[in-house]
Scaffold this active site. Structure first.
Site, mmCIF file in Angstrom:
data_model
loop_
_atom_site.group_PDB
_atom_site.id
_atom_site.type_symbol
_atom_site.label_atom_id
_atom_site.label_comp_id
_atom_site.label_asym_id
_atom_site.label_seq_id
_atom_site.Cartn_x
_atom_site.Cartn_y
_atom_site.Cartn_z
ATOM 1 N N SER A 110 -10.849 -0.898 -5.496
ATOM 2 C CA SER A 110 -11.416 -2.118 -4.597
ATOM 3 C C SER A 110 -11.870 -2.949 -6.212
ATOM 4 O O SER A 110 -12.010 -2.886 -6.829
ATOM 5 C CB SER A 110 -12.446 -1.733 -4.185
ATOM 6 O OG SER A 110 -13.680 -2.949 -3.428
ATOM 7 N N SER A 111 -12.132 -4.372 -5.274
ATOM 8 C CA SER A 111 -11.843 -5.292 -7.108
ATOM 9 C C SER A 111 -13.597 -4.865 -7.273
ATOM 10 O O SER A 111 -13.686 -5.404 -8.820
ATOM 11 C CB SER A 111 -11.639 -6.646 -6.256
ATOM 12 O OG SER A 111 -12.741 -6.774 -5.342
ATOM 13 N N CYS A 112 -14.283 -4.371 -6.475
ATOM 14 C CA CYS A 112 -15.561 -4.034 -6.766
ATOM 15 C C CYS A 112 -15.501 -2.893 -8.186
ATOM 16 O O CYS A 112 -16.859 -2.816 -8.705
ATOM 17 C CB CYS A 112 -16.546 -3.702 -6.180
ATOM 18 S SG CYS A 112 -16.281 -1.759 -5.828
ATOM 19 N N TYR A 139 -20.013 3.421 -5.441
ATOM 20 C CA TYR A 139 -18.328 3.137 -4.459
ATOM 21 C C TYR A 139 -17.400 3.099 -5.484
ATOM 22 O O TYR A 139 -16.623 3.491 -5.692
ATOM 23 C CB TYR A 139 -19.272 2.001 -3.542
ATOM 24 C CG TYR A 139 -17.750 1.658 -2.747
ATOM 25 C CD1 TYR A 139 -16.902 2.893 -1.533
ATOM 26 C CD2 TYR A 139 -16.983 0.608 -2.933
ATOM 27 C CE1 TYR A 139 -15.133 1.795 -1.431
ATOM 28 C CE2 TYR A 139 -15.623 0.191 -2.395
ATOM 29 C CZ TYR A 139 -15.166 0.555 -1.800
ATOM 30 O OH TYR A 139 -14.254 0.160 -0.675
ATOM 31 N N LYS A 143 -14.608 5.144 -7.044
ATOM 32 C CA LYS A 143 -13.144 4.083 -7.320
ATOM 33 C C LYS A 143 -12.716 4.135 -8.705
ATOM 34 O O LYS A 143 -11.606 4.732 -8.708
ATOM 35 C CB LYS A 143 -13.037 2.390 -6.566
ATOM 36 C CG LYS A 143 -13.241 2.423 -5.719
ATOM 37 C CD LYS A 143 -12.147 2.995 -4.527
ATOM 38 C CE LYS A 143 -12.294 2.671 -2.879
ATOM 39 N NZ LYS A 143 -11.565 3.687 -2.037
ATOM 40 N N HIS A 186 -17.917 -5.972 6.343
ATOM 41 C CA HIS A 186 -17.531 -6.778 5.593
ATOM 42 C C HIS A 186 -17.425 -8.357 6.620
ATOM 43 O O HIS A 186 -17.833 -8.769 7.654
ATOM 44 C CB HIS A 186 -16.639 -6.748 5.183
ATOM 45 C CG HIS A 186 -15.912 -5.736 4.293
ATOM 46 N ND1 HIS A 186 -15.021 -4.968 4.701
ATOM 47 C CD2 HIS A 186 -16.362 -5.151 3.032
ATOM 48 C CE1 HIS A 186 -15.434 -3.913 3.448
ATOM 49 N NE2 HIS A 186 -16.420 -4.033 3.231
HETATM 50 N N1 LIG Z 1 -11.626 -3.301 3.940
HETATM 51 C C1 LIG Z 1 -11.445 -4.300 2.547
HETATM 52 O O1 LIG Z 1 -11.734 -5.089 2.381
HETATM 53 C C2 LIG Z 1 -10.961 -2.783 1.525
HETATM 54 C C3 LIG Z 1 -11.435 -4.054 0.510
HETATM 55 C C4 LIG Z 1 -10.833 -3.445 -0.957
HETATM 56 C C5 LIG Z 1 -10.121 -1.984 -0.554
HETATM 57 N N2 LIG Z 1 -10.238 -1.477 0.559
HETATM 58 C C6 LIG Z 1 -9.658 0.569 0.223
HETATM 59 O O2 LIG Z 1 -8.858 0.434 0.636
HETATM 60 C C7 LIG Z 1 -8.593 2.090 1.599
HETATM 61 C C8 LIG Z 1 -8.890 2.072 3.533
HETATM 62 O O3 LIG Z 1 -9.769 0.946 3.582
HETATM 63 P P1 LIG Z 1 -10.054 0.319 5.643
HETATM 64 O O4 LIG Z 1 -10.771 -0.869 5.379
HETATM 65 O O5 LIG Z 1 -8.685 0.675 5.639
HETATM 66 O O6 LIG Z 1 -11.076 1.251 5.750
HETATM 67 P P2 LIG Z 1 -11.172 1.885 7.384
HETATM 68 O O7 LIG Z 1 -10.392 0.749 8.048
HETATM 69 O O8 LIG Z 1 -12.778 2.363 7.442
HETATM 70 O O9 LIG Z 1 -10.506 3.151 7.474
HETATM 71 C C9 LIG Z 1 -11.141 4.470 6.418
HETATM 72 C C10 LIG Z 1 -10.006 5.751 6.836
HETATM 73 O O10 LIG Z 1 -10.225 6.638 5.574
HETATM 74 C C11 LIG Z 1 -11.148 7.982 7.242
HETATM 75 N N3 LIG Z 1 -11.595 8.755 6.456
HETATM 76 C C12 LIG Z 1 -12.983 8.139 6.642
HETATM 77 N N4 LIG Z 1 -13.294 9.516 5.411
HETATM 78 C C13 LIG Z 1 -12.269 9.860 5.598
HETATM 79 C C14 LIG Z 1 -12.400 12.102 5.406
HETATM 80 N N5 LIG Z 1 -13.190 12.359 5.153
HETATM 81 N N6 LIG Z 1 -11.549 12.516 6.495
HETATM 82 C C15 LIG Z 1 -11.015 11.743 6.619
HETATM 83 N N7 LIG Z 1 -10.342 11.190 7.143
HETATM 84 C C16 LIG Z 1 -11.590 10.224 6.712
HETATM 85 C C17 LIG Z 1 -10.949 6.630 8.820
HETATM 86 O O11 LIG Z 1 -11.690 7.846 9.453
HETATM 87 P P3 LIG Z 1 -12.644 6.735 10.473
HETATM 88 O O12 LIG Z 1 -12.823 6.648 11.213
HETATM 89 O O13 LIG Z 1 -12.954 8.985 11.590
HETATM 90 O O14 LIG Z 1 -13.957 8.679 9.591
HETATM 91 C C18 LIG Z 1 -10.232 5.168 8.722
HETATM 92 O O15 LIG Z 1 -9.484 5.906 9.610
HETATM 93 C C19 LIG Z 1 -9.877 2.470 1.550
HETATM 94 O O16 LIG Z 1 -9.877 3.471 -0.287
HETATM 95 C C20 LIG Z 1 -10.784 0.994 0.495
HETATM 96 O O17 LIG Z 1 -11.115 1.620 -0.492
HETATM 97 C C21 LIG Z 1 -10.648 -1.868 1.638
#
Ligand SMILES: NC(=O)c1ccc[n+]([C@@H]2O[C@H](COP(=O)([O-])OP(=O)(O)OC[C@H]3O[C@@H](n4cnc5c(N)ncnc54)[C@H](OP(=O)(O)O)[C@@H]3O)[C@@H](O)[C@H]2O)c1
Length: 326
Positions: A110-112, A139, A143, A186
């Site tokens: 992540s950018s953070c 967090y 990362k 967000h």
């Molecule tokens: N969204 C953003 O703006 C953003 C920005 C920068 C980077 N990212 C990165 O992109 C990646 C995906 O983010 P996203 O936005 O797609 O998040 P998300 O929609 O919350 O998806 C995360 C997924 O991971 C699953 N998960 C979490 N803990 C788990 C565990 N212990 N066992 C199995 N599955 C688990 C969740 O399942 P449940 O929902 O069932 O827990 C969910 O399906 C992350 O690494 C995040 O840091 C996101």
């Protein structure tokens, strides 16, 4: 990359916003052997379960898009969950992937990870040059550990075991499948919900925290998914040539930012809200500007395709579809 299309690819977090977009992108590109488990079927915090899963399935590649993710409120309220869950998930997945012979892995950061006062736009080499933003430090530390874990495994086992573990650092993402929870979300999904609800209740005014002047960068999730697959498909010698053994991550950003007030006006327009928008300057603004430098990835050949207005429009349609009582 025809030779790789039968490779067994595990997408961790395939039901999340990014993981589901990566799944669609891999299918679009003809990858046929995709592997997933829901959180209920496989809790990635559980080391023994993750070990057994990798030993049984033996995938060739992994996209690690499972993580505990949230906005400022969630990060500030649940710091222990953010550091513990993320460290456990990534340690388990990366280590067990290695133990079971996974050749290629993509870690999503992540950018953070960048210091609070990093020079703008933030380039890859700003990592570990200063103090982090305190709100999401737990967090961000997880990362950073994920990037360093991939690099350390590459350095120790890259040659002997032929492994190639890469990392991408996305900017703020948005799109279908986002989290619209009123406390944990967000900025874009939070604004979509607020303006939609204001429209439905015919509210005269929506108040937004801060002055509206900070600038932020946003990338549509399908562009992120294209970037993820693009980076995984890069030839090793190309990836290695553009990165360093101890600075191997690539930024993934839109390339320009917008003011929060512009964003709010855009979301109001897309949702059809016609009331007043007020900014509460007594509330904190956060950093004045956060923009990533994504030139490295752009020079390698990836560019975003979806502009903010059309991305928000597509996201709103998804929100409406999944919000009951319309
Ligand atoms: N969204 C953003 O703006 C953003 C920005 C920068 C980077 N990212 C990165 O992109 C990646 C995906 O983010 P996203 O936005 O797609 O998040 P998300 O929609 O919350 O998806 C995360 C997924 O991971 C699953 N998960 C979490 N803990 C788990 C565990 N212990 N066992 C199995 N599955 C688990 C969740 O399942 P449940 O929902 O069932 O827990 C969910 O399906 C992350 O690494 C995040 O840091 C996101």
């Amino acid at each position: 990359m025809l030779a790789n299309q039968n490779q067994k690819i595990y997408i961790a977090g395939h039901r999340g916003m990014v993981g589901s977009a990566i799944k669609v992108e891999l299918q679009r590109k003809g990858y046929t052997n995709l592997l997933y488990r829901t959180h209920e079927e496989l809790d990635l915090i559980n080391q023994a379960a993750v070990k057994q899963f990798f030993e049984t399935e033996k995938p060739n590649q992994v996209y690690l898009a499972a993580a505990k993710v949230g906005g400022i409120y969630a990060n500030n309220s649940y710091p222990a969950d953010f550091i513990y869950n993320n460290l456990m998930v990534q340690n388990n997945v990366i280590h067990q992937a290695f133990m079971s012979g996974v050749e290629k892995l993509l870690f999503l950061g992540s950018s953070c990870i960048y210091p609070k006062l990093a020079e703008q736009p933030m380039a890859e080499d700003a990592l570990l040059t200063g103090k982090l933003e305190p709100t999401n430090e737990p967090y961000a530390i997880a990362k950073i550990a994920g990037i360093k874990m991939c690099e350390s495994y590459n350095r120790q086992y890259g040659q002997s075991h032929g492994i190639d573990y890469r990392s991408v650092m996305p900017t703020n993402l948005y799109g279908p499948g986002d989290n619209y929870h009123h406390e944990n979300s967000h900025v874009i999904p939070a604004l979509l919900r607020r303006f939609h609800e204001a429209k439905m209740s015919k509210a005269k005014k929506v108040v937004i925290w801060g002055t509206g002047t900070p600038r932020r960068e946003f990338l549509y999730v399908d562009d992120m998914a294209r970037a993820a697959v693009f980076v995984m498909e890069l030839e090793k010698k190309v990836y290695d040539h553009h990165t360093r053994a101890n600075q191997s991550h690539l930024n993934v950003g839109f390339g320009s930012d917008c003011m929060i007030s512009e964003l709010a006006n855009l979301v109001a327009k897309v949702t059809g809200y016609q009331g007043e928008i007020q900014f509460d300057a007594s509330k904190p603004d956060g950093a004045p500007k956060k923009l990533m430098n994504s030139k490295l990835l752009n020079n390698l050949g990836w560019m975003p395709e979806v502009d903010l207005a059309s991305g928000i429009d597509r996201t709103y349609h998804d929100f409406i579809k999944h919000t009951p009582n319309q």
